[in-house]
Enzyme design. Structure first.
Site, short mmCIF file in Angstrom:
data_model
loop_
_atom_site.label_atom_id
_atom_site.label_comp_id
_atom_site.label_asym_id
_atom_site.label_seq_id
_atom_site.Cartn_x
_atom_site.Cartn_y
_atom_site.Cartn_z
N GLY A 1 0.84 -1.21 0.00
CA GLY A 1 0.00 0.00 0.00
C GLY A 1 0.87 1.25 0.00
N HIS A 2 1.87 1.29 0.87
CA HIS A 2 2.76 2.45 0.92
C HIS A 2 3.55 2.58 -0.40
CE1 HIS A 2 2.61 1.40 5.35
NE2 HIS A 2 2.27 2.67 5.37
N GLN B 1 -0.45 11.05 17.77
CA GLN B 1 -1.70 10.54 17.22
C GLN B 1 -2.14 9.22 17.89
OE1 GLN B 1 0.11 10.23 13.12
NE2 GLN B 1 -1.25 8.49 12.95
N LYS C 1 -7.29 4.41 1.90
CA LYS C 1 -7.72 3.51 2.98
C LYS C 1 -8.05 4.32 4.23
CE LYS C 1 -6.31 0.20 6.22
NZ LYS C 1 -5.68 1.13 7.14
N ASP C 2 -7.24 5.33 4.52
CA ASP C 2 -7.52 6.22 5.65
C ASP C 2 -8.34 7.39 5.11
OD1 ASP C 2 -5.91 4.92 7.81
OD2 ASP C 2 -4.37 5.19 6.30
O1 PAF Z 1 -1.35 7.40 7.72
C1 PAF Z 1 -0.34 7.41 8.43
O2 PAF Z 1 0.52 6.53 8.35
C2 PAF Z 1 -0.15 8.53 9.44
O3 PAF Z 1 -1.36 8.91 10.00
C3 PAF Z 1 0.59 9.74 8.86
C4 PAF Z 1 -0.19 10.41 7.75
C5 PAF Z 1 1.96 9.31 8.32
C6 PAF Z 1 0.81 10.78 9.95
O4 PAF Z 1 1.58 10.28 11.00
#
Ligand code: PAF
Length: 292
Positions: free
Chosen positions: A46-47, A71, A161-162
């Protein structure tokens, strides 16, 4: 020479703000267009798809790997979050990343997390995942804004996905007039439909077998919407029941306007079906967009 036929760049590893800014400045002097892909590491396909998309739109790609403490809520998986720096580096080399930014928490938060200047997007950050994880999206926008300030990219790429995170970042960029174009890339899935996620690592054999039920439930609701159903509350209840029948504990199962996650009315317009569910030890999220 087109970008595709250029030799794969040598990956530069940078941990501090000043050398990263110097590097980006040099690239800019040479006329480069810069893309940033923010990540928390433990990279999977995905990344890598985000990096590939970044390469299509920019001449230089910076990937940040930073497990962002602000977060994570109390009792969440900050300490346990998978960290695989060598594997990440090797994966990024295969997709042609120009720079890997690996800041420490002190670099990102020079005054500490408790005293950090916060960036908050109200409203959008309070619903769905924001309701279950208070403060989570403030941590995301706070770190993403910092990364944008440090790297100063022309483009940034986020995964669909997010989906809520993507909308919140877009709102922040628009509201703060940040000179960054936010692009999104489609969800990457395992062959059985499970959305790729670093948290899939937490799934044991039994919960891994249940996990594709999340996407299946979203798809069934999406199909019902495409077939014309507009009884949203009933659709949500049925979706949650499907997750339960598949062995998961539903956090939320929601049909929302795709543009702003507001409650839809019966009129047409793009919709998103979004869900979060606990599957064994893992909290999984996924969504399907429905253009009706
Ligand atoms: O989606 C993520 O992996 C994280 O929320 C992000 C955008 C890198 C911020 O830490």
């Amino acid at each position: 020479m087109s970008r595709a036929t250029q030799p794969v760049p040598q990956l530069k590893r940078v941990t501090d703000v000043a050398p990263l800014r110097r590097l980006v400045r040099e690239w800019r002097t040479d006329g480069a267009k810069i893309a940033l892909v923010p990540t928390m590491g433990n990279l999977h396909e995905g990344h890598l798809s985000l990096v590939r998309q970044a390469r299509e739109h920019a001449t230089r790609v910076v990937v940040s790997v930073f497990v962002n403490p602000s977060q994570f809520g109390p009792g969440e998986d900050l300490e346990a979050y998978p960290r695989t720096p060598e594997q990440d580096r090797a994966a990024l080399e295969t997709v042609g990343t120009d720079a890997l930014f690996l800041p420490s928490a002190d670099t990102i938060y020079p005054f500490g997390v408790d005293e950090m200047t916060r960036v908050s997007v109200p409203g959008l950050s309070a619903v769905l995942c924001g309701a279950s994880r208070p403060g989570h999206f403030d941590g995301v926008t706070t770190v993403v804004c910092r990364l944008f300030n440090i790297v100063q990219p022309d483009i940034a790429v986020f995964g669909q996905k997010d989906y809520q995170q993507l909308l919140i970042v877009r709102r922040m960029v628009a509201d703060l007039h940040l000179p960054v174009r936010v692009l999104s890339a489609p969800v990457q899935r395992e062959p059985d439909g499970l959305a790729m996620s670093s948290r899939n690592r937490y799934l044991d054999a039994a919960s891994r077998a249940q996990a594709p039920g999340l996407h299946a439930a979203l798809q069934e609701t999406a199909d019902a919407l495409r077939a014309g159903r507009r009884d949203f509350a009933a659709l949500e209840a049925e979706g949650a029941a499907r997750l339960m029948a598949a062995g998961m504990r539903t956090d939320y199962f929601a049909v929302r306007r795709a543009t702003d996650l507001g409650l839809p009315d019966a009129a047409t317009g793009p919709l998103a079906v979004l869900a979060a569910a606990y599957c064994g030890p893992a909290r999984l999220i996924d969504n399907v967009r429905v253009d009706v």
